[in-house]
Design a protein around this motif. Sequence first.
Motif, short mmCIF file in Angstrom:
data_model
loop_
_atom_site.label_atom_id
_atom_site.label_comp_id
_atom_site.label_asym_id
_atom_site.label_seq_id
_atom_site.Cartn_x
_atom_site.Cartn_y
_atom_site.Cartn_z
N CYS A 148 37.61 70.02 0.63
CA CYS A 148 36.51 69.96 1.59
C CYS A 148 35.51 71.07 1.34
CB CYS A 148 37.06 70.04 3.01
SG CYS A 148 37.86 68.53 3.57
N GLU A 149 36.00 72.28 1.07
CA GLU A 149 35.09 73.38 0.78
C GLU A 149 34.33 73.16 -0.52
OE1 GLU A 149 37.39 76.94 0.82
OE2 GLU A 149 37.24 77.19 3.00
N THR A 150 35.01 72.58 -1.52
CA THR A 150 34.39 72.38 -2.82
C THR A 150 33.32 71.29 -2.76
OG1 THR A 150 36.44 73.04 -3.92
CG2 THR A 150 34.83 71.82 -5.23
N ASN A 151 33.56 70.23 -2.00
CA ASN A 151 32.66 69.08 -1.97
C ASN A 151 31.70 69.09 -0.78
OD1 ASN A 151 33.76 67.11 -4.23
ND2 ASN A 151 35.55 67.96 -3.19
N GLY A 152 31.67 70.17 -0.03
CA GLY A 152 30.74 70.25 1.10
C GLY A 152 31.14 69.37 2.26
N LEU A 153 32.41 69.09 2.42
CA LEU A 153 32.89 68.28 3.54
C LEU A 153 33.41 69.18 4.65
CD1 LEU A 153 34.85 65.55 1.53
CD2 LEU A 153 32.47 65.46 2.33
N ALA B 175 28.74 59.63 2.84
CA ALA B 175 29.10 58.22 2.84
C ALA B 175 30.62 58.06 2.80
CB ALA B 175 28.46 57.52 1.64
N PRO B 176 31.14 57.03 3.41
CA PRO B 176 32.60 56.86 3.42
C PRO B 176 33.22 56.83 2.03
CG PRO B 176 31.58 55.42 5.04
CD PRO B 176 30.46 56.03 4.26
N HIS B 177 32.54 56.21 1.04
CA HIS B 177 33.14 56.12 -0.28
C HIS B 177 33.23 57.49 -0.93
CE1 HIS B 177 28.91 56.16 -1.64
NE2 HIS B 177 29.40 56.59 -2.80
N VAL B 178 32.31 58.41 -0.61
CA VAL B 178 32.37 59.77 -1.16
C VAL B 178 33.57 60.51 -0.59
CG1 VAL B 178 31.16 61.98 -1.29
CG2 VAL B 178 29.88 59.84 -1.50
N GLN C 216 36.22 59.09 0.65
CA GLN C 216 37.43 58.43 0.15
C GLN C 216 37.78 58.92 -1.25
OE1 GLN C 216 37.07 54.18 -0.12
NE2 GLN C 216 39.19 53.88 -0.74
N GLU C 217 36.79 59.06 -2.13
CA GLU C 217 37.04 59.54 -3.49
C GLU C 217 37.53 60.99 -3.48
OE1 GLU C 217 33.44 58.96 -5.60
OE2 GLU C 217 33.61 56.76 -5.67
N ALA C 218 37.00 61.80 -2.59
CA ALA C 218 37.44 63.20 -2.51
C ALA C 218 38.89 63.28 -2.07
CB ALA C 218 36.53 63.98 -1.56
N MET C 219 39.28 62.46 -1.08
CA MET C 219 40.66 62.50 -0.60
C MET C 219 41.63 61.90 -1.63
SD MET C 219 40.56 64.10 2.21
CE MET C 219 39.20 65.04 1.44
N PHE C 220 41.16 60.90 -2.39
CA PHE C 220 42.00 60.36 -3.44
C PHE C 220 42.24 61.40 -4.53
CE2 PHE C 220 42.81 57.80 -7.28
CZ PHE C 220 43.89 57.06 -6.83
N ALA C 221 41.21 62.21 -4.82
CA ALA C 221 41.38 63.30 -5.78
C ALA C 221 42.39 64.32 -5.27
CB ALA C 221 40.03 63.96 -6.04
N VAL C 222 42.43 64.53 -3.95
CA VAL C 222 43.43 65.43 -3.37
C VAL C 222 44.83 64.93 -3.69
CG1 VAL C 222 44.42 66.20 -1.19
CG2 VAL C 222 41.95 66.31 -1.53
N ALA D 39 43.38 55.11 3.16
CA ALA D 39 43.02 53.98 4.01
C ALA D 39 42.05 54.44 5.09
CB ALA D 39 44.27 53.37 4.65
N LEU D 40 40.78 54.00 4.99
CA LEU D 40 39.80 54.30 6.03
C LEU D 40 40.19 53.53 7.29
CD1 LEU D 40 36.51 54.13 3.96
CD2 LEU D 40 37.92 56.14 4.47
N LYS D 41 40.25 54.26 8.40
CA LYS D 41 40.79 53.66 9.61
C LYS D 41 39.76 53.48 10.72
CE LYS D 41 43.70 56.09 12.00
NZ LYS D 41 44.94 56.79 12.45
#
Length: 342
Positions: free
Chosen positions: A304-309, A239-242, A244-250, A266-268
């Motif tokens: 990405c590797e940690t969160n399965g992205l 989901a986009p919010h997942v 987004q939260e992962a990238m904010f943690a980055v 910012a989702l584009k």
Amino acid sequence: MFGDHHFLTLVLINLLGLAGIVVWYFQGRGRPMARLIVQILFFAVMTAVLGFGGILPHWVDQADLQGTGAYLAKSARILWWTHLAWTLVGFVRLYVVLEHRPREARLLQDLVVAAIYLGVALSITGFVFGAPIGTLAATSGVVAIMVGLALQNTLGDVFSGIALTLGRPYTLGDWIMLSDGTEGRVVETTWRSTHLLTGAHNIVVLPNSVLAKLSLTNLSRPDATQQMTLTIRIAATHAPHVIQEAMFAVLQSCKRIVKEPPPLVALKEIDAVAIGMDLLFCVAGPGDRLLARNEVIDLIHRHCETNGLRLAMSPQSYAVLLPATGDQPPATVMRPRSSGAL
């Protein structure tokens, strides 16, 4: 005006003037305040002696140019005008030092000092030696026009440097970016040029006349903080919010970016394959951009590797598998991004 009864007064003025020069010399350039105090004291005492003796340094009489005291009268006046020039120059230099801008104000300082010395030289010529200042000024004007025509480019650089100094679009140490793509830190300004230290540690010398015609961006104002944008695409498996939260943690875990103002995600765009976004963050200065960008990219890969992205390919790299026709095997065709993608 000057008679034999002024002999002691003239001798005293000459002695004071010479003593002031000696004391001024031994003060050294590293003590501008002490030098200025010495200049003011000696100039004030010389002026007082002239006043009590009834001697006017700005008035010429034929009697001043005759008799045994003529040389003393001339030297006394020359010393008085010289100390006046040094006192004024001392005030100019002290102002620059107190303003803590000795280097970037050098152009204006040199211009004012030159005007002071020129005015004093003309005053000595007219008031001490009785030369016709009007004729001399007219002759100097003709010579100045000839010199100006011969040095048009140089004078253009000089006056452009003065305009840049007055306008103060940048100061020494500021990081600027010009409209032609040149970027660097201002390390020196002279009468003719401005020197920039680029990120590749090269010195770019820009004539002031050229620099005055270019639009520039001062990356150090209002402060050195600079915003950066990193565009990435993540496969649309979550989901986009997942995402987004992962990238904010980055961004929160990155140590080379500043936390005020806070970083943003910012989702584009979104399509059937990926979600595109911009990571917005600030660094402390232009020199930190490369290291901060490298750290953010490394942390994106780890998260990405940690969160399965999964990172997604660019829209221009989509592969479409066409069905087999007859004896022909399936074919892969590269298709650009559809204009209907969100």
